[in-house]
Write an enzyme that holds these catalytic residues in place. Sequence first.
Site, PDB file in Angstrom:
ATOM      1  N   HIS A  40     122.023  23.417   3.482  1.00 34.39           N
ATOM      2  CA  HIS A  40     122.263  23.441   4.936  1.00 34.39           C
ATOM      3  C   HIS A  40     122.226  24.874   5.468  1.00 34.39           C
ATOM      4  O   HIS A  40     121.655  25.141   6.528  1.00 34.39           O
ATOM      5  CB  HIS A  40     123.643  22.864   5.273  1.00 34.39           C
ATOM      6  CG  HIS A  40     123.851  21.426   4.908  1.00 34.39           C
ATOM      7  ND1 HIS A  40     124.886  20.993   4.119  1.00 34.39           N
ATOM      8  CD2 HIS A  40     123.154  20.306   5.250  1.00 34.39           C
ATOM      9  CE1 HIS A  40     124.840  19.682   3.992  1.00 34.39           C
ATOM     10  NE2 HIS A  40     123.797  19.235   4.653  1.00 34.39           N
ATOM     11  N   LYS A  58     131.091   7.398   6.732  1.00 33.49           N
ATOM     12  CA  LYS A  58     131.186   7.764   5.304  1.00 33.49           C
ATOM     13  C   LYS A  58     132.623   8.071   4.921  1.00 33.49           C
ATOM     14  O   LYS A  58     133.413   8.492   5.763  1.00 33.49           O
ATOM     15  CB  LYS A  58     130.369   9.029   5.037  1.00 33.49           C
ATOM     16  CG  LYS A  58     128.877   8.871   5.066  1.00 33.49           C
ATOM     17  CD  LYS A  58     128.245  10.216   4.730  1.00 33.49           C
ATOM     18  CE  LYS A  58     126.749  10.217   4.915  1.00 33.49           C
ATOM     19  NZ  LYS A  58     126.171  11.549   4.716  1.00 33.49           N
ATOM     20  N   ARG A  82     114.286  16.943   2.726  1.00 31.72           N
ATOM     21  CA  ARG A  82     114.247  17.369   1.326  1.00 31.72           C
ATOM     22  C   ARG A  82     113.104  16.700   0.572  1.00 31.72           C
ATOM     23  O   ARG A  82     112.393  17.317  -0.174  1.00 31.72           O
ATOM     24  CB  ARG A  82     115.583  17.059   0.644  1.00 31.72           C
ATOM     25  CG  ARG A  82     116.707  17.973   1.098  1.00 31.72           C
ATOM     26  CD  ARG A  82     118.042  17.413   0.724  1.00 31.72           C
ATOM     27  NE  ARG A  82     118.207  16.094   1.335  1.00 31.72           N
ATOM     28  CZ  ARG A  82     119.162  15.256   1.048  1.00 31.72           C
ATOM     29  NH1 ARG A  82     120.048  15.555   0.131  1.00 31.72           N
ATOM     30  NH2 ARG A  82     119.244  14.087   1.660  1.00 31.72           N
ATOM     31  N   SER A 124     125.574  16.848  -0.407  1.00 35.52           N
ATOM     32  CA  SER A 124     127.030  17.045  -0.400  1.00 35.52           C
ATOM     33  C   SER A 124     127.692  16.138  -1.440  1.00 35.52           C
ATOM     34  O   SER A 124     128.645  16.539  -2.112  1.00 35.52           O
ATOM     35  CB  SER A 124     127.595  16.759   0.990  1.00 35.52           C
ATOM     36  OG  SER A 124     127.015  17.644   1.922  1.00 35.52           O
TER      37      SER A 124
END
Length: 162
Positions: free
Chosen positions: A17, A41, A92, A130
């Site tokens: 990030h 989440k 990504r 993450s």
Amino acid sequence: MKIAVYPGSFDPITNGHIDIILRVSKLVDKLYVGVLNNNAKQLAFDADERVAMIHASLPEELKKNIEVVAFSGLLIDFAKQVQASLIIRGLRAVTDFEYEFQMALTNKSLLPEAETLFIPTNTTFLFLSSSMVKEVARYGGNIDGMVPKEIKDIVLGRLKKD
Ligand code: COA
């Protein structure tokens, strides 16, 4: 003024990030890093903690161009609030694309004057997420190089099992 938002959960912020933030900050006059507060989440850090960790990770000289703000509700409402015409998303791998494309088209239909800009991630961080950082930290693995050094101990302190 070219104003952009870079939204995400950032639970926690990773070097992937940070790479996107640093690159985009050179392209715009003002970058808002938007930390999503109404996330479905399961998160390890609350919004204030995530904002503080991002703030601690940014180079001092860039802080006049970059603002880190928690937001709730729709991304387009946050973009409108800060008068951003650009939404930044990092890509990504091809697997990111379908979801990102769907999100970009939804945001475009809701706020036609804003454009989504996809930035390909640096290959060094292709594998990073993450969740992966949290998994490694939870079992006492080495997270050097995955998260900024300024937040490494905070992440390990929260996640590491006794
Ligand atoms: N480097 C490393 N990791 C990266 C990365 C990069 N460059 N880019 C993305 N990731 C990872 C994140 O770490 C995260 O990992 P995790 O799933 O393990 O937590 C994952 O990719 C997803 O990224 P995240 O930043 O959490 O974004 P998201 O896909 O959950 O989307 C919002 C978040 C904020 C963009 C989106 O949910 C949103 O806009 N919500 C507001 C509600 C709304 O407006 N909805 C309508 C829009 S369609």
